[in-house]
Design a protein around this motif. Structure first.
Motif, PDB file in Angstrom:
ATOM      1  N   GLU A 137       5.324  -0.705  10.241  1.00 25.04           N
ATOM      2  CA  GLU A 137       4.564  -1.454   9.234  1.00 25.04           C
ATOM      3  C   GLU A 137       3.588  -0.553   8.478  1.00 25.04           C
ATOM      4  O   GLU A 137       2.997  -0.973   7.483  1.00 25.04           O
ATOM      5  CB  GLU A 137       3.787  -2.582   9.906  1.00 25.04           C
ATOM      6  CG  GLU A 137       4.675  -3.620  10.563  1.00 25.04           C
ATOM      7  CD  GLU A 137       3.870  -4.619  11.374  1.00 25.04           C
ATOM      8  OE1 GLU A 137       3.214  -5.482  10.748  1.00 25.04           O
ATOM      9  OE2 GLU A 137       3.881  -4.535  12.611  1.00 25.04           O
ATOM     10  N   ASP A 138       3.397   0.690   8.959  1.00 27.48           N
ATOM     11  CA  ASP A 138       2.392   1.577   8.370  1.00 27.48           C
ATOM     12  C   ASP A 138       2.656   1.898   6.913  1.00 27.48           C
ATOM     13  O   ASP A 138       1.728   2.110   6.131  1.00 27.48           O
ATOM     14  CB  ASP A 138       2.303   2.886   9.164  1.00 27.48           C
ATOM     15  CG  ASP A 138       1.663   2.680  10.522  1.00 27.48           C
ATOM     16  OD1 ASP A 138       1.094   1.598  10.740  1.00 27.48           O
ATOM     17  OD2 ASP A 138       1.740   3.591  11.362  1.00 27.48           O
ATOM     18  N   LYS A 139       3.942   1.980   6.534  1.00 27.12           N
ATOM     19  CA  LYS A 139       4.290   2.375   5.173  1.00 27.12           C
ATOM     20  C   LYS A 139       4.378   1.194   4.216  1.00 27.12           C
ATOM     21  O   LYS A 139       4.640   1.378   3.024  1.00 27.12           O
ATOM     22  CB  LYS A 139       5.620   3.132   5.162  1.00 27.12           C
ATOM     23  CG  LYS A 139       5.605   4.463   5.911  1.00 27.12           C
ATOM     24  CD  LYS A 139       4.689   5.465   5.245  1.00 27.12           C
ATOM     25  CE  LYS A 139       4.734   6.822   5.937  1.00 27.12           C
ATOM     26  NZ  LYS A 139       3.824   7.793   5.306  1.00 27.12           N
ATOM     27  N   GLN A 140       4.181  -0.002   4.729  1.00 23.40           N
ATOM     28  CA  GLN A 140       4.218  -1.157   3.849  1.00 23.40           C
ATOM     29  C   GLN A 140       3.031  -1.124   2.887  1.00 23.40           C
ATOM     30  O   GLN A 140       2.029  -0.464   3.144  1.00 23.40           O
ATOM     31  CB  GLN A 140       4.204  -2.448   4.681  1.00 23.40           C
ATOM     32  CG  GLN A 140       5.486  -2.657   5.480  1.00 23.40           C
ATOM     33  CD  GLN A 140       5.468  -3.943   6.285  1.00 23.40           C
ATOM     34  OE1 GLN A 140       4.418  -4.382   6.744  1.00 23.40           O
ATOM     35  NE2 GLN A 140       6.637  -4.549   6.454  1.00 23.40           N
ATOM     36  N   CYS A 168      -2.457  -1.107   6.311  1.00 24.56           N
ATOM     37  CA  CYS A 168      -1.615  -0.321   5.404  1.00 24.56           C
ATOM     38  C   CYS A 168      -2.331  -0.144   4.065  1.00 24.56           C
ATOM     39  O   CYS A 168      -3.328  -0.817   3.782  1.00 24.56           O
ATOM     40  CB  CYS A 168      -0.272  -1.008   5.220  1.00 24.56           C
ATOM     41  SG  CYS A 168      -0.395  -2.583   4.371  1.00 24.56           S
ATOM     42  N   ASN A 175       8.455  -5.193   1.328  1.00 26.26           N
ATOM     43  CA  ASN A 175       7.865  -4.784   2.611  1.00 26.26           C
ATOM     44  C   ASN A 175       8.846  -4.970   3.762  1.00 26.26           C
ATOM     45  O   ASN A 175       8.823  -4.198   4.735  1.00 26.26           O
ATOM     46  CB  ASN A 175       6.568  -5.552   2.873  1.00 26.26           C
ATOM     47  CG  ASN A 175       5.364  -4.904   2.211  1.00 26.26           C
ATOM     48  OD1 ASN A 175       5.394  -3.727   1.851  1.00 26.26           O
ATOM     49  ND2 ASN A 175       4.295  -5.670   2.038  1.00 26.26           N
ATOM     50  N   TYR A 233      10.136  -1.905   6.185  1.00 24.27           N
ATOM     51  CA  TYR A 233      10.165  -1.965   7.648  1.00 24.27           C
ATOM     52  C   TYR A 233      11.561  -1.636   8.176  1.00 24.27           C
ATOM     53  O   TYR A 233      11.716  -0.927   9.178  1.00 24.27           O
ATOM     54  CB  TYR A 233       9.731  -3.345   8.122  1.00 24.27           C
ATOM     55  CG  TYR A 233       9.677  -3.463   9.624  1.00 24.27           C
ATOM     56  CD1 TYR A 233       8.569  -3.015  10.332  1.00 24.27           C
ATOM     57  CD2 TYR A 233      10.748  -4.011  10.333  1.00 24.27           C
ATOM     58  CE1 TYR A 233       8.522  -3.098  11.718  1.00 24.27           C
ATOM     59  CE2 TYR A 233      10.716  -4.097  11.717  1.00 24.27           C
ATOM     60  CZ  TYR A 233       9.605  -3.635  12.401  1.00 24.27           C
ATOM     61  OH  TYR A 233       9.564  -3.709  13.774  1.00 24.27           O
ATOM     62  N   SER A 255      -4.235  -3.063   1.621  1.00 17.84           N
ATOM     63  CA  SER A 255      -4.361  -4.347   2.322  1.00 17.84           C
ATOM     64  C   SER A 255      -5.730  -4.983   2.095  1.00 17.84           C
ATOM     65  O   SER A 255      -5.938  -6.146   2.447  1.00 17.84           O
ATOM     66  CB  SER A 255      -4.103  -4.174   3.821  1.00 17.84           C
ATOM     67  OG  SER A 255      -5.014  -3.264   4.389  1.00 17.84           O
ATOM     68  N   ASN A 260      -6.576   4.111   6.732  1.00 19.40           N
ATOM     69  CA  ASN A 260      -5.257   3.819   6.202  1.00 19.40           C
ATOM     70  C   ASN A 260      -4.221   4.243   7.234  1.00 19.40           C
ATOM     71  O   ASN A 260      -4.073   5.432   7.524  1.00 19.40           O
ATOM     72  CB  ASN A 260      -5.069   4.582   4.887  1.00 19.40           C
ATOM     73  CG  ASN A 260      -3.843   4.113   4.128  1.00 19.40           C
ATOM     74  OD1 ASN A 260      -2.916   3.555   4.696  1.00 19.40           O
ATOM     75  ND2 ASN A 260      -3.838   4.369   2.832  1.00 19.40           N
ATOM     76  N   THR A 261      -3.496   3.295   7.785  1.00 16.14           N
ATOM     77  CA  THR A 261      -2.569   3.610   8.873  1.00 16.14           C
ATOM     78  C   THR A 261      -1.343   4.388   8.401  1.00 16.14           C
ATOM     79  O   THR A 261      -0.624   4.952   9.223  1.00 16.14           O
ATOM     80  CB  THR A 261      -2.104   2.330   9.576  1.00 16.14           C
ATOM     81  OG1 THR A 261      -1.545   1.432   8.604  1.00 16.14           O
ATOM     82  CG2 THR A 261      -3.264   1.656  10.277  1.00 16.14           C
ATOM     83  N   SER A 262      -1.106   4.442   7.095  1.00 14.47           N
ATOM     84  CA  SER A 262       0.079   5.156   6.609  1.00 14.47           C
ATOM     85  C   SER A 262      -0.162   6.653   6.491  1.00 14.47           C
ATOM     86  O   SER A 262       0.772   7.435   6.401  1.00 14.47           O
ATOM     87  CB  SER A 262       0.514   4.610   5.246  1.00 14.47           C
ATOM     88  OG  SER A 262      -0.363   5.038   4.235  1.00 14.47           O
TER      89      SER A 262
END
Length: 577
Positions: free
Chosen positions: A497-500, A207, A487, A491, A210, A433-435
């Motif tokens: 969890e991507d937007k955390q 995310c 966080n 969720y 991180s 970046n997973t978000s």
């Protein structure tokens, strides 16, 4: 045969770490269909010839039980002429074996092993090592190492050794690399010892904040910047921006500057040569040096050559004619050249320095169209597990071939048969970046060619991010306390969890203004904006945390009260430290 100084050493350790001798030297790879021995290594061919000459076929009395069980024995050789620093050791024998690695990570690697524990016909290498130590006048506890093991005259085994301390063991501070540098200096080797990673391509994902880039930075932090190449992908990145392409080069001819006296001499020489229309030809050729001169300087040049001041008019006409004639000629010639970009630069650097890793760092890899950016280069990402090189070389464009051949040389392995092939020391790290909602999702063929490593959020209070403070007026909150709670809220709202937010979403202590514009804006824009009027919206204030507030409310007079009540509603307690 030159061996690493940490391959065979005695009575040395690293404080707080391990320092085990390798007892072997890799000489290449042995695949199922081919045997790839690094014959270019100095002394390898002579060593293999010597081992073959002194090889034995009866292994029944061989004892290598103390060695790795993950190796296949290929050859055993027993030498009865053993030298250390050119001194023959009377009655000594030394056994050397050639083995093939069977472990998954190094499968097929060929190793010449000369470990002390090898025992054959009741004679152990440890007995000869004791004879070496005595010949070197070194005590039982003294520190010494071997830096060359060679075969001469087919049947003589020669060890070259250095005594570091003849009486006592050596305990080194720092790392084994630092010890290697010191020992190499003792034998006149000025090259550094570099470890080339086994994982050739890794995408670090997680995310936002991180610590993905931070992790990569830590890996290459102590690497010479000349061996680290960086780029960031974005939607407009394409193959030419990544690899390179032909571009026009405005090749404006550099014009020489002239002093007035120099111009006088030139005109005098032209006139005295007897050429026709010397003034006109002079002014047309040197228009760029004359056009900005004042009239007095022009008159001085004309009269110095025997012309009257009236010729300045002719001079001005010829200056204009010269500018016109040159406008579309050599002064503005457009030529083309190949402009290499980050991939090509890293590729060439790696092939020129095969003994050390070269890093290509790609930030935000999923923000670009990887299929378009890599093109057929993605085929190169399939690395041979034995050699670390590309398993499937690809044909390069003619312009790229010409440029690489100019840099590496025609016929070089890096462009042999006009093909590209990644060398084993070119290491590619990327962050993702997973978000981000990728405009160009990666396909599975591209993904499978990478190793993936998740970078989790770290709520540890002992690291730098664990000490960051959010200061709202006179009240302070610990960043990780807020982060862990918010966080969970993120969720609950997104089921993802991507937007955390990661622990390095902020880089330092923040006050209300930065907290609002960075953290609160992210929470509103990415999480809560579409949740107003629902129970999932946690943009709430009030003693009970039950009153919704708008993002714009954070820019009014009640900002401090809203933020503190927001914290209270979430359950974040002020930091009392």
């Amino acid at each position: 045969m030159k061996v690493d100084v940490t391959s065979m050493f005695f009575n040395s350790s690293i404080k707080g770490g391990t320092a085990t001798a390798a007892w072997g030297t890799s000489i290449g790879q042995n695949a199922s269909k081919s045997c790839k021995i690094e014959t270019e290594k100095d002394g390898v061919i002579d060593f293999i010839i010597g081992m073959t000459y002194k090889s034995v076929t009866n292994f029944t009395s061989l004892d290598i039980s103390r060695g790795s069980g993950n190796r296949q024995l290929l050859m055993l050789s027993s030498f009865d002429k053993v030298f250390v620093n050119h001194k023959l050791l009377e009655g000594a024998r030394y056994h050397v074996i050639l083995v093939k690695e069977l472990s998954v990570s190094h499968y097929g690697r060929l190793i010449i092993c000369y470990a002390p524990y090898i025992k054959y016909e009741e004679y152990s290498n440890e007995q000869t090592i004791e004879l070496m130590r005595n010949a070197l006048e070194c005590s039982e506890n003294g520190c010494w190492f071997v830096y060359d093991i060679s075969v001469k005259n087919q049947d003589e085994l020669h060890f070259s050794a250095v005594v570091v301390n003849p009486e006592y063991p050596m305990v080194y501070q720092g790392t084994s690399r630092e010890r290697s540098l010191e020992w190499n200096a003792m034998i006149g080797r000025d090259e550094e010892v570099y470890e080339i990673p086994d994982e050739k391509q890794v995408i670090y994902y997680g995310c936002p904040g991180s610590g993905k880039s931070h992790k990569v930075k830590n890996i290459v932090d102590n690497v010479d910047s000349d061996y680290v190449f960086r780029t960031t992908f974005h939607p407009d990145t394409d193959y030419s921006a990544f690899v390179g392409c032909y571009k026009p080069l405005g090749d404006t001819i550099r014009k020489q500057s002239y002093m007035v006296d120099e111009l006088k001499s030139i005109l005098i020489e032209l006139k005295s040569s007897g050429m026709s229309y010397p003034m006109q030809k002079f002014a047309a050729k040197y228009y760029y040096a004359l056009e900005n001169l004042c009239r007095a300087d022009k008159e001085a040049i004309a009269t110095a050559a025997g012309f009257t001041s009236n010729f300045v008019t002719e001079m001005d006409k010829s200056i204009a004619a010269g500018k016109y004639m040159k406008r579309n000629e050599e002064d503005n010639n457009i030529t083309y050249r190949f402009w290499p970009q980050v991939f090509t630069n890293a590729y060439i650097k790696a092939w020129k320095n095969l003994n050390r890793p070269v890093y290509l760092i790609i930030e935000e890899i999923n923000r670009g169209n990887c299929a378009q950016i890599f093109g057929d280069l993605f085929q190169l990402l399939d690395r041979d597990k034995e050699t670390g090189k590309s398993e499937y070389p690809i044909k390069a464009d003619k312009d790229l071939v010409a440029y690489i051949e100019k840099e590496l040389g025609v016929g070089h392995e890096g462009i042999k048969n006009e093909e590209l092939c990644l060398p084993p020391n070119l290491i590619i790290y990327a962050t993702m970046n997973t978000s981000d909602q990728s405009l160009f999702p990666m396909d599975s063929a591209f993904k499978r060619r990478w190793d993936w490593e998740y970078v989790p959020i770290n709520y540890n209070k002992d690291i730098d991010s664990g000490k960051f403070i959010i200061k709202i007026d006179d009240t302070e909150y610990l960043w990780v306390d807020f982060l862990e709670i918010v966080n969970e809220k993120i969720y609950d709202v997104t089921n993802s969890e991507d937007k955390q937010m990661g622990n390095f979403f902020i880089k330092k202590n923040v006050e209300a203004k930065e907290f609002v514009n960075k953290v609160m804006f992210y929470l509103w824009n990415e999480v809560c904006k579409e949740e107003y009027g629902t129970q999932r919206n946690f943009f709430r204030r009030g003693k009970e945390g039950n009153i919704e507030f708008k993002f714009t409310d954070l820019f009014g007079a009640d900002q401090t009260a809203i933020l503190n009540e927001f914290m209270t509603g979430l359950g974040v307690k002020p930091n009392r430290a």
